[in-house]
Design an enzyme around this catalytic site. Structure first.
Site, PDB file in Angstrom:
ATOM      1  N   HIS A   1      24.008  38.044 -32.014  1.00 36.40           N
ATOM      2  CA  HIS A   1      22.899  38.942 -31.658  1.00 36.40           C
ATOM      3  C   HIS A   1      21.843  38.177 -30.847  1.00 36.40           C
ATOM      4  O   HIS A   1      21.341  38.680 -29.830  1.00 36.40           O
ATOM      5  CB  HIS A   1      22.291  39.512 -32.939  1.00 36.40           C
ATOM      6  CG  HIS A   1      20.991  40.239 -32.748  1.00 36.40           C
ATOM      7  ND1 HIS A   1      20.906  41.614 -32.661  1.00 36.40           N
ATOM      8  CD2 HIS A   1      19.715  39.775 -32.634  1.00 36.40           C
ATOM      9  CE1 HIS A   1      19.637  41.966 -32.506  1.00 36.40           C
ATOM     10  NE2 HIS A   1      18.896  40.869 -32.485  1.00 36.40           N
ATOM     11  N   GLU A   2      21.500  36.973 -31.289  1.00 35.67           N
ATOM     12  CA  GLU A   2      20.498  36.186 -30.575  1.00 35.67           C
ATOM     13  C   GLU A   2      21.010  35.746 -29.202  1.00 35.67           C
ATOM     14  O   GLU A   2      20.244  35.714 -28.230  1.00 35.67           O
ATOM     15  CB  GLU A   2      20.079  34.976 -31.415  1.00 35.67           C
ATOM     16  CG  GLU A   2      19.512  35.313 -32.783  1.00 35.67           C
ATOM     17  CD  GLU A   2      18.352  36.301 -32.726  1.00 35.67           C
ATOM     18  OE1 GLU A   2      17.650  36.349 -31.690  1.00 35.67           O
ATOM     19  OE2 GLU A   2      18.153  37.041 -33.701  1.00 35.67           O
TER      20      GLU A   2
ATOM     21  N   HIS B   1      20.483  38.583 -26.858  1.00 29.44           N
ATOM     22  CA  HIS B   1      19.108  38.652 -26.360  1.00 29.44           C
ATOM     23  C   HIS B   1      18.933  37.748 -25.141  1.00 29.44           C
ATOM     24  O   HIS B   1      18.302  38.131 -24.148  1.00 29.44           O
ATOM     25  CB  HIS B   1      18.129  38.217 -27.450  1.00 29.44           C
ATOM     26  CG  HIS B   1      17.650  39.326 -28.332  1.00 29.44           C
ATOM     27  ND1 HIS B   1      17.156  40.520 -27.852  1.00 29.44           N
ATOM     28  CD2 HIS B   1      17.583  39.414 -29.693  1.00 29.44           C
ATOM     29  CE1 HIS B   1      16.802  41.293 -28.860  1.00 29.44           C
ATOM     30  NE2 HIS B   1      17.054  40.655 -29.986  1.00 29.44           N
TER      31      HIS B   1
ATOM     32  N   GLU C   1      16.409  45.643 -29.321  1.00 26.05           N
ATOM     33  CA  GLU C   1      17.107  45.256 -30.545  1.00 26.05           C
ATOM     34  C   GLU C   1      18.441  45.985 -30.664  1.00 26.05           C
ATOM     35  O   GLU C   1      19.468  45.391 -31.010  1.00 26.05           O
ATOM     36  CB  GLU C   1      16.231  45.549 -31.775  1.00 26.05           C
ATOM     37  CG  GLU C   1      15.081  44.574 -31.971  1.00 26.05           C
ATOM     38  CD  GLU C   1      15.551  43.142 -32.143  1.00 26.05           C
ATOM     39  OE1 GLU C   1      16.519  42.908 -32.882  1.00 26.05           O
ATOM     40  OE2 GLU C   1      14.952  42.263 -31.501  1.00 26.05           O
TER      41      GLU C   1
END
Length: 309
Positions: A130-131, A134, A199
Site C-alpha cells: 500500500h505504501e 502511494h 487512500e
C-alpha cells in the site's frame, strides 16, 4: 475514476482560491498569498521526508538488520517497476506505517516495530505494498499541491482585514467575516476528500503490487483494532502527520466523517474483498476480521506466498 475525482477536487480548490482571493483582497491579496503559501509548501515538499522521519524518530534499516522485511519490500518494488525506497522503522507498539518523499526516486517508507510484531509476514507485505503504491502514484506531490492551495486560501482569510478588496466588492464586514471562516473550512474539506480518495487508490495499487488483496484487508482489520487501543506518542506530538499513516494513529472513530482524512476501515476492507472476488484470489484467508475484533497474533516468520516472492 479516482484520478478524475482527484483532478476535480484540485480544480475545486483552485476555483475556491480564486474566488476567496478576489473577494477578500482583490488581485494583490490573491497574488501575495499564493506566493507566500507556495514558497512555504515548496520548502516543506523538499524537506517533508526528512521532517516526517525525524518527527517519529525513525531509524534506517537494511538487509543486514531486517532481512525479511527489507527483502520483501525490495521484491515488491521490483515487481512494481519502481526504485526501492529508503526503509525505516519507528519504535512504537502501535502497528502503523507511512510513505513520504517528493517522487519515487527520493522516497522512504516507514513501519512501526508494532506492525512487525503484531501482523503476519503476509499482512506486513500488504501494508508495505500500500505504501509503495502511494509512492508510485506520486500521492505526496498531489497532497503537496492540495496543501499549497489550501494554505493559500487560509492565508487570504488571515489577510482579510489588511486589504480592502472585500469591502470594495460590496461584501461588507459581514461578508468578509463569513469568507474568513468558510473559505478555509471548505478548503480543508476538499483537502481531506483528496486524501481519502488517494487512500482508496493506494489500497487497490497495493493489492496489485503484492498480488493478494486479502493480505491488506486482513492487515487493515488488525491494525484498526490495535491502533484504537495503543497510543503512538510521536503521532500525538505531531498530529499534522496523521494523514500520512495507513490508518489514523490518533484514535479517530472509524467512520467516513466529514473531517476524517482516512476512509472508514470497514469500507476499505469491503472494497478489497470485492477486488479479491473479482480476481479470484483468496490469499490464504476467506475474509478479513471486523476492525473491532482482535484476532490472534500469528507468527511473523511464515514465508509469504505470491507472485512477487
Amino acid at each position: 475514476m479516482a484520478l478524475v475525482r482527484t483532478a476535480m477536487l484540485l480544480a475545486a480548490l483552485t476555483a475556491l482560491f480564486g474566488l476567496a482571493g478576489l473577494a477578500l483582497g482583490g488581485e494583490t491579496g490573491m497574488i501575495l498569498a499564493l506566493i507566500l503559501a507556495a514558497g512555504m509548501n515548496v520548502y516543506a515538499w523538499w524537506g517533508s521526508d526528512r521532517a516526517a522521519l525525524r518527527a517519529h524518530d525513525a531509524r534506517l534499516v537494511t538487509r543486514a538488520s531486517a532481512p525479511d522485511f527489507v527483502g520483501d519490500i525490495e521484491r515488491m518494488a521490483q515487481r512494481a517497476g519502481m526504485p526501492v525506497p529508503a526503509i525505516y522503522l519507528i519504535d512504537s507498539d502501535q502497528p502503523n506505517a507511512f510513505a513520504t518523499g517528493r517522487n519515487p526516486a527520493n522516497a522512504a517508507v516507514a513501519a512501526t516495530t508494532g506492525l512487525l510484531r503484531s501482523l503476519s509476514r503476509e499482512e506486513v507485505a500488504g501494508v508495505m505494498a500500500h505504501e509503495l503504491a502511494h509512492i508510485r502514484n506520486r500521492d505526496t506531490l498531489i497532497m503537496t499541491v492540495a496543501a499549497t492551495l489550501a494554505g493559500a486560501i487560509t492565508m487570504l482569510a488571515n489577510f482579510a482585514f489588511f486589504f480592502r478588496g472585500g469591502r470594495d466588492n460590496g461584501m461588507g464586514i459581514v461578508g468578509v467575516l463569513a469568507t474568513m471562516i468558510l473559505a478555509p473550512l471548505a478548503a480543508g474539506l476538499v483537502q481531506m476528500a483528496i486524501s481519502r480518495t488517494r487512500e482508496y487508490e493506494a489500497d487497490r495499487g497495493g493489492a496489485e503490487i503484492c498480488g493478494q488483496p486479502l493480505w491488506l484487508a486482513s492487515a487493515l482489520a488488525r491494525i484498526s483494532g490495535l491502533a484504537a487501543r495503543i497510543d503512538m506518542n510521536s503521532a500525538e506530538r505531531n498530529p499534522g502527520t496523521a494523514h500520512m499513516f495507513i490508518v489514523n494513529p490518533l484514535h479517530a472513530h472509524a467512520h467516513d466523517r466529514l473531517f476524517s482524512t482516512h476512509p472508514a476501515t470497514e469500507n476499505r476492507i469491503r472494497e478489497l474483498q470485492k477486488l479479491a472476488g473479482e480476481r479470484g484470489s483468496g490469499g490464504g484467508r476467506s475474509a478479513a476480521a471486523p476492525a473491532t475484533r482482535a484476532s490472534p497474533v500469528p507468527s511473523t516468520r511464515r514465508t509469504p506466498r505470491g507472485p512477487w516472492a
